[in-house]
Design an enzyme around this catalytic site. Structure first.
Site, PDB file in Angstrom:
ATOM      1  CB  VAL A 116      -0.950   0.011   1.214  1.00 47.52           C
ATOM      2  CG1 VAL A 116      -1.811   1.264   1.209  1.00 47.52           C
ATOM      3  CG2 VAL A 116      -1.822  -1.247   1.219  1.00 47.52           C
ATOM      4  CE  LYS A 117       4.306   5.061  -5.014  1.00 44.21           C
ATOM      5  NZ  LYS A 117       4.274   5.251  -6.463  1.00 44.21           N
ATOM      6  CB  VAL A 118       0.899   5.628   2.697  1.00 44.28           C
ATOM      7  CG1 VAL A 118       0.300   6.669   3.620  1.00 44.28           C
ATOM      8  CG2 VAL A 118       0.167   4.290   2.826  1.00 44.28           C
TER       9      VAL A 118
END
Ligand code: E4P
Length: 216
Positions: A86-88
């Site tokens: 998950v890219k945050v």
């Protein structure tokens, strides 16, 4: 150093994967939009297709900016496939979300990193990867590769486990310099990966060998 391809284009992902040197894929909203991927179902299906093509970590970016929304979105993305990362974004709620994902066994990639201080925060939150944007820093007159070296030095001294994922790569020299500076991963456009192959002396040498082979 691991090699990721930085695209949502399936043909390019396949071409890099067929080389046998691909360790993962990064995407972002701009790259997804460029491929005409629109709507929730299409987005999730596209990530699923990429996960089925490449045996490696696949970054899928959240589109929200508050803690609750990022966690909700990240849970849906992580459920697509065990290889989803998950890219945050590197914002206050992003750090809180990375900590939540870390505590709940979900891999993360902290994106839009432009300073060593941001890198330390992402590492403290337990990010799996953090993405300093080399090319965009170069565009502003700062040396992106210097930042990779600085973060690598800090992480060695401090023993941080977060992997440095050099992003916003624009050319083969960036890849070589990031490898020298201690990046754990480079995420590159296909052209930059293929650019590593090129040397005129290789082409001249091969032409001569093939010519001489006819005389054998
Ligand atoms: C990848 O994770 C980044 O989103 C990407 O490398 C940014 O690249 P750009 O600066 O070429 O848009």
């Amino acid at each position: 150093m691991k090699f990721f391809i930085d695209t949502a284009n399936l043909a390019q992902i396949k071409e890099a994967n067929d080389l046998g040197i691909l360790d993962g894929v990064t995407t972002n909203p701009s790259l997804m939009a460029k491929e005409g991927i629109k709507g929730n179902d299409a987005i999730l299906n596209h990530y699923k297709t990429i996960c089925e093509m490449v045996d490696g970590d696949i970054s899928a970016e959240v589109l929200s900016v508050t803690f609750d929304e990022m966690v909700a979105e990240g849970k849906i993305l992580a459920a697509i496939h065990p290889n989803i990362v998950v890219k945050v974004p590197m914002i206050k709620d992003g750090i809180k979300a990375i900590k939540w994902f870390t505590d709940n066994g979900i891999k993360t990639n902290c994106t839009l990193v432009f300073s060593a201080g941001q890198a330390i925060l992402a590492a403290k939150a337990g990010a799996t990867y953090l993405s300093p944007f080399i090319g965009r820093l170069d565009d502003t007159g700062y040396d992106g590769v210097e930042l990779i070296a600085q973060i690598a030095n800090i992480f060695t001294i401090q023993g941080f486990q977060t992997e440095i994922l050099a992003a916003s790569i624009r050319n083969p020299l960036h890849i070589i310099k990031c490898a020298e500076a201690g990046a754990d991963v480079c995420t590159c456009p296909l052209d930059s990966i293929l650019g590593l192959l090129k040397h005129p002396l290789t082409d001249i040498g091969l032409a001569k060998f093939l010519e001489d082979a006819k005389k054998m």
